[in-house]
Design a protein around this motif. Structure first.
Motif, PDB file in Angstrom:
ATOM      1  N   GLY A 188       0.812  -1.213   0.000  1.00  0.00           N
ATOM      2  CA  GLY A 188       0.000   0.000   0.000  1.00  0.00           C
ATOM      3  C   GLY A 188       0.844   1.260   0.000  1.00  0.00           C
ATOM      4  O   GLY A 188       0.548   2.226  -0.720  1.00  0.00           O
ATOM      5  N   ALA A 189       1.916   1.267   0.787  1.00  0.00           N
ATOM      6  CA  ALA A 189       2.794   2.440   0.847  1.00  0.00           C
ATOM      7  C   ALA A 189       3.477   2.671  -0.493  1.00  0.00           C
ATOM      8  O   ALA A 189       3.585   3.816  -0.961  1.00  0.00           O
ATOM      9  CB  ALA A 189       3.837   2.254   1.954  1.00  0.00           C
ATOM     10  N   ALA A 190       3.930   1.602  -1.150  1.00  0.00           N
ATOM     11  CA  ALA A 190       4.611   1.733  -2.446  1.00  0.00           C
ATOM     12  C   ALA A 190       3.646   2.190  -3.528  1.00  0.00           C
ATOM     13  O   ALA A 190       3.996   3.007  -4.386  1.00  0.00           O
ATOM     14  CB  ALA A 190       5.258   0.414  -2.827  1.00  0.00           C
ATOM     15  N   ALA A 191       2.414   1.669  -3.504  1.00  0.00           N
ATOM     16  CA  ALA A 191       1.423   2.064  -4.511  1.00  0.00           C
ATOM     17  C   ALA A 191       1.033   3.528  -4.349  1.00  0.00           C
ATOM     18  O   ALA A 191       0.935   4.277  -5.333  1.00  0.00           O
ATOM     19  CB  ALA A 191       0.187   1.171  -4.397  1.00  0.00           C
ATOM     20  N   GLU A 192       0.828   3.941  -3.115  1.00  0.00           N
ATOM     21  CA  GLU A 192       0.432   5.335  -2.864  1.00  0.00           C
ATOM     22  C   GLU A 192       1.535   6.304  -3.253  1.00  0.00           C
ATOM     23  O   GLU A 192       1.281   7.347  -3.858  1.00  0.00           O
ATOM     24  CB  GLU A 192       0.085   5.504  -1.381  1.00  0.00           C
ATOM     25  CG  GLU A 192      -0.407   6.896  -1.019  1.00  0.00           C
ATOM     26  CD  GLU A 192      -0.779   7.030   0.445  1.00  0.00           C
ATOM     27  OE1 GLU A 192      -1.140   8.145   0.851  1.00  0.00           O
ATOM     28  OE2 GLU A 192      -0.698   6.030   1.186  1.00  0.00           O
ATOM     29  N   ALA A 193       2.776   5.948  -2.929  1.00  0.00           N
ATOM     30  CA  ALA A 193       3.897   6.854  -3.198  1.00  0.00           C
ATOM     31  C   ALA A 193       4.265   6.909  -4.676  1.00  0.00           C
ATOM     32  O   ALA A 193       4.721   7.946  -5.169  1.00  0.00           O
ATOM     33  CB  ALA A 193       5.114   6.432  -2.379  1.00  0.00           C
ATOM     34  N   SER A 194       4.059   5.805  -5.405  1.00  0.00           N
ATOM     35  CA  SER A 194       4.489   5.746  -6.805  1.00  0.00           C
ATOM     36  C   SER A 194       3.373   6.035  -7.799  1.00  0.00           C
ATOM     37  O   SER A 194       3.635   6.398  -8.942  1.00  0.00           O
ATOM     38  CB  SER A 194       5.064   4.358  -7.108  1.00  0.00           C
ATOM     39  OG  SER A 194       4.038   3.369  -7.053  1.00  0.00           O
ATOM     40  N   GLY A 195       2.137   5.848  -7.368  1.00  0.00           N
ATOM     41  CA  GLY A 195       1.014   5.995  -8.294  1.00  0.00           C
ATOM     42  C   GLY A 195       0.856   4.809  -9.230  1.00  0.00           C
ATOM     43  O   GLY A 195       0.126   4.871 -10.214  1.00  0.00           O
ATOM     44  N   LEU A 196       1.540   3.708  -8.910  1.00  0.00           N
ATOM     45  CA  LEU A 196       1.493   2.487  -9.722  1.00  0.00           C
ATOM     46  C   LEU A 196       1.054   1.309  -8.856  1.00  0.00           C
ATOM     47  O   LEU A 196       1.139   1.366  -7.631  1.00  0.00           O
ATOM     48  CB  LEU A 196       2.879   2.175 -10.302  1.00  0.00           C
ATOM     49  CG  LEU A 196       3.499   3.205 -11.252  1.00  0.00           C
ATOM     50  CD1 LEU A 196       4.979   2.891 -11.455  1.00  0.00           C
ATOM     51  CD2 LEU A 196       2.759   3.201 -12.591  1.00  0.00           C
ATOM     52  N   ALA A 197       0.614   0.243  -9.487  1.00  0.00           N
ATOM     53  CA  ALA A 197       0.337  -0.979  -8.740  1.00  0.00           C
ATOM     54  C   ALA A 197       1.638  -1.478  -8.127  1.00  0.00           C
ATOM     55  O   ALA A 197       2.722  -1.325  -8.703  1.00  0.00           O
ATOM     56  CB  ALA A 197      -0.247  -2.044  -9.654  1.00  0.00           C
ATOM     57  N   ALA A 198       1.545  -2.051  -6.929  1.00  0.00           N
ATOM     58  CA  ALA A 198       2.749  -2.497  -6.224  1.00  0.00           C
ATOM     59  C   ALA A 198       2.536  -3.882  -5.633  1.00  0.00           C
ATOM     60  O   ALA A 198       1.423  -4.249  -5.245  1.00  0.00           O
ATOM     61  CB  ALA A 198       3.118  -1.507  -5.125  1.00  0.00           C
ATOM     62  N   LEU A 199       3.621  -4.642  -5.564  1.00  0.00           N
ATOM     63  CA  LEU A 199       3.603  -5.988  -4.999  1.00  0.00           C
ATOM     64  C   LEU A 199       4.593  -6.059  -3.847  1.00  0.00           C
ATOM     65  O   LEU A 199       5.732  -5.597  -3.959  1.00  0.00           O
ATOM     66  CB  LEU A 199       3.994  -7.012  -6.071  1.00  0.00           C
ATOM     67  CG  LEU A 199       4.216  -8.455  -5.606  1.00  0.00           C
ATOM     68  CD1 LEU A 199       2.902  -9.103  -5.200  1.00  0.00           C
ATOM     69  CD2 LEU A 199       4.881  -9.280  -6.706  1.00  0.00           C
ATOM     70  N   ALA A 200       4.155  -6.625  -2.729  1.00  0.00           N
ATOM     71  CA  ALA A 200       5.044  -6.821  -1.585  1.00  0.00           C
ATOM     72  C   ALA A 200       4.884  -8.238  -1.074  1.00  0.00           C
ATOM     73  O   ALA A 200       3.836  -8.863  -1.255  1.00  0.00           O
ATOM     74  CB  ALA A 200       4.718  -5.823  -0.477  1.00  0.00           C
ATOM     75  N   ASP A 201       5.932  -8.732  -0.440  1.00  0.00           N
ATOM     76  CA  ASP A 201       5.803 -10.032   0.210  1.00  0.00           C
ATOM     77  C   ASP A 201       6.242  -9.918   1.662  1.00  0.00           C
ATOM     78  O   ASP A 201       7.015  -9.049   2.029  1.00  0.00           O
ATOM     79  CB  ASP A 201       6.588 -11.118  -0.536  1.00  0.00           C
ATOM     80  CG  ASP A 201       8.063 -11.135  -0.167  1.00  0.00           C
ATOM     81  OD1 ASP A 201       8.653 -10.049  -0.039  1.00  0.00           O
ATOM     82  OD2 ASP A 201       8.624 -12.221  -0.016  1.00  0.00           O
ATOM     83  N   ASP A 202       5.690 -10.790   2.477  1.00  0.00           N
ATOM     84  CA  ASP A 202       6.130 -10.910   3.858  1.00  0.00           C
ATOM     85  C   ASP A 202       6.162 -12.398   4.155  1.00  0.00           C
ATOM     86  O   ASP A 202       5.232 -13.126   3.803  1.00  0.00           O
ATOM     87  CB  ASP A 202       5.194 -10.179   4.823  1.00  0.00           C
ATOM     88  CG  ASP A 202       5.895  -9.870   6.140  1.00  0.00           C
ATOM     89  OD1 ASP A 202       6.966  -9.224   6.089  1.00  0.00           O
ATOM     90  OD2 ASP A 202       5.401 -10.270   7.211  1.00  0.00           O
ATOM     91  N   SER A 203       7.249 -12.841   4.739  1.00  0.00           N
ATOM     92  CA  SER A 203       7.393 -14.271   4.937  1.00  0.00           C
ATOM     93  C   SER A 203       8.154 -14.550   6.221  1.00  0.00           C
ATOM     94  O   SER A 203       8.803 -13.661   6.783  1.00  0.00           O
ATOM     95  CB  SER A 203       8.119 -14.906   3.736  1.00  0.00           C
ATOM     96  OG  SER A 203       9.374 -14.277   3.536  1.00  0.00           O
ATOM     97  N   GLY A 204       8.086 -15.804   6.664  1.00  0.00           N
ATOM     98  CA  GLY A 204       8.800 -16.158   7.872  1.00  0.00           C
ATOM     99  C   GLY A 204       8.556 -17.585   8.298  1.00  0.00           C
ATOM    100  O   GLY A 204       7.795 -18.324   7.667  1.00  0.00           O
ATOM    101  N   LEU A 205       9.228 -17.959   9.380  1.00  0.00           N
ATOM    102  CA  LEU A 205       9.171 -19.305   9.931  1.00  0.00           C
ATOM    103  C   LEU A 205       8.294 -19.325  11.173  1.00  0.00           C
ATOM    104  O   LEU A 205       8.400 -18.446  12.031  1.00  0.00           O
ATOM    105  CB  LEU A 205      10.588 -19.760  10.309  1.00  0.00           C
ATOM    106  CG  LEU A 205      10.703 -21.108  11.027  1.00  0.00           C
ATOM    107  CD1 LEU A 205      10.460 -22.255  10.055  1.00  0.00           C
ATOM    108  CD2 LEU A 205      12.080 -21.251  11.693  1.00  0.00           C
ATOM    109  N   SER A 206       7.448 -20.322  11.259  1.00  0.00           N
ATOM    110  CA  SER A 206       6.627 -20.526  12.453  1.00  0.00           C
ATOM    111  C   SER A 206       6.897 -21.921  13.006  1.00  0.00           C
ATOM    112  O   SER A 206       6.989 -22.884  12.242  1.00  0.00           O
ATOM    113  CB  SER A 206       5.137 -20.386  12.122  1.00  0.00           C
ATOM    114  OG  SER A 206       4.841 -19.084  11.656  1.00  0.00           O
TER     115      SER A 206
END
Length: 208
Positions: free
Chosen positions: A61-79
């Motif tokens: 959301g932060a990248a899309a708002e700042a760039s005016g373009l669609a943005a993709l982010a990932d978040d990952s980890g071990l449980s």
């Protein structure tokens, strides 16, 4: 019907060149040109979420708002099941060195040792079930978003084995294998990983 990215430019919400290259290679066959938030000079937002979904949406959301373009982010980890799902969203934080532990940065061996120490403290019969999670979030400048979740189950081993992976890979044995992620051929790891699972779902819905 979920909104589609379509061909064009997509901002990858990362400052990591390796991650940009990996994601870009996966999306290139679909006519998507990827650029990083780092190359656009966008700041990294604080990851204040308590779930992988929340943090991925914050970054996208932060990248899309700042760039005016669609943005993709990932978040990952071990449980880890016996640790009530920890480290979870704090997977990277567990590798952060404290001020008395040397230069700033991440010490993954320390992080793996922390997990192992906590398991051993629970006794020799403690289950060692664990899983890696990956959430991919796409956000558009108007606030719309889509989320894709991937997971790979396995168990933890000690001591660490292998040099091909990163993070907690040397202690994670994926289900159905007898070697760790860090011992698997990288192509094989990418085929069965949590990120591959999430990307398969994204591609199926976005480009299928």
């Amino acid at each position: 019907m979920t909104r589609r990215i379509g061909a064009g430019t997509l901002v990858i919400a990362t400052h990591n060149a390796g991650k940009l290259k990996e994601i870009g290679a996966l999306l290139e066959p679909h006519g998507v040109k990827c650029i990083s938030a780092g190359s656009l000079g966008l700041p990294e937002p604080k990851e204040t979420g308590t779930t992988f979904v929340q943090n991925a949406l914050i970054k996208a959301g932060a990248a899309a708002e700042a760039s005016g373009l669609a943005a993709l982010a990932d978040d990952s980890g071990l449980s880890v099941a016996a640790l009530d799902g920890r480290p979870g969203v704090y997977t990277a934080d567990w590798a952060e060195r404290q001020w008395f532990e040397g230069e700033p940065g991440r010490d993954w061996y320390m992080a793996m040792g922390k997990v192992e120490g906590m398991l051993q403290a629970k006794g020799p019969d403690t289950p060692r079930d664990a899983w890696f999670s990956c959430v991919l979030a796409i956000a558009w400048p108007d606030g719309e978003s889509a989320v894709y979740e991937g997971r790979v189950d396995g168990s933890l081993t000690w001591p660490p084995r292998g040099t091909l992976g990163f993070g907690y890979d040397p202690v994670f044995v994926p289900q159905g294998r007898d070697v760790t992620f860090a011992q698997l051929d990288p192509d094989e790891k990418h085929r069965i990983s949590h990120r591959a699972d999430a990307f398969a779902k994204l591609v199926a819905e976005q480009f299928g």
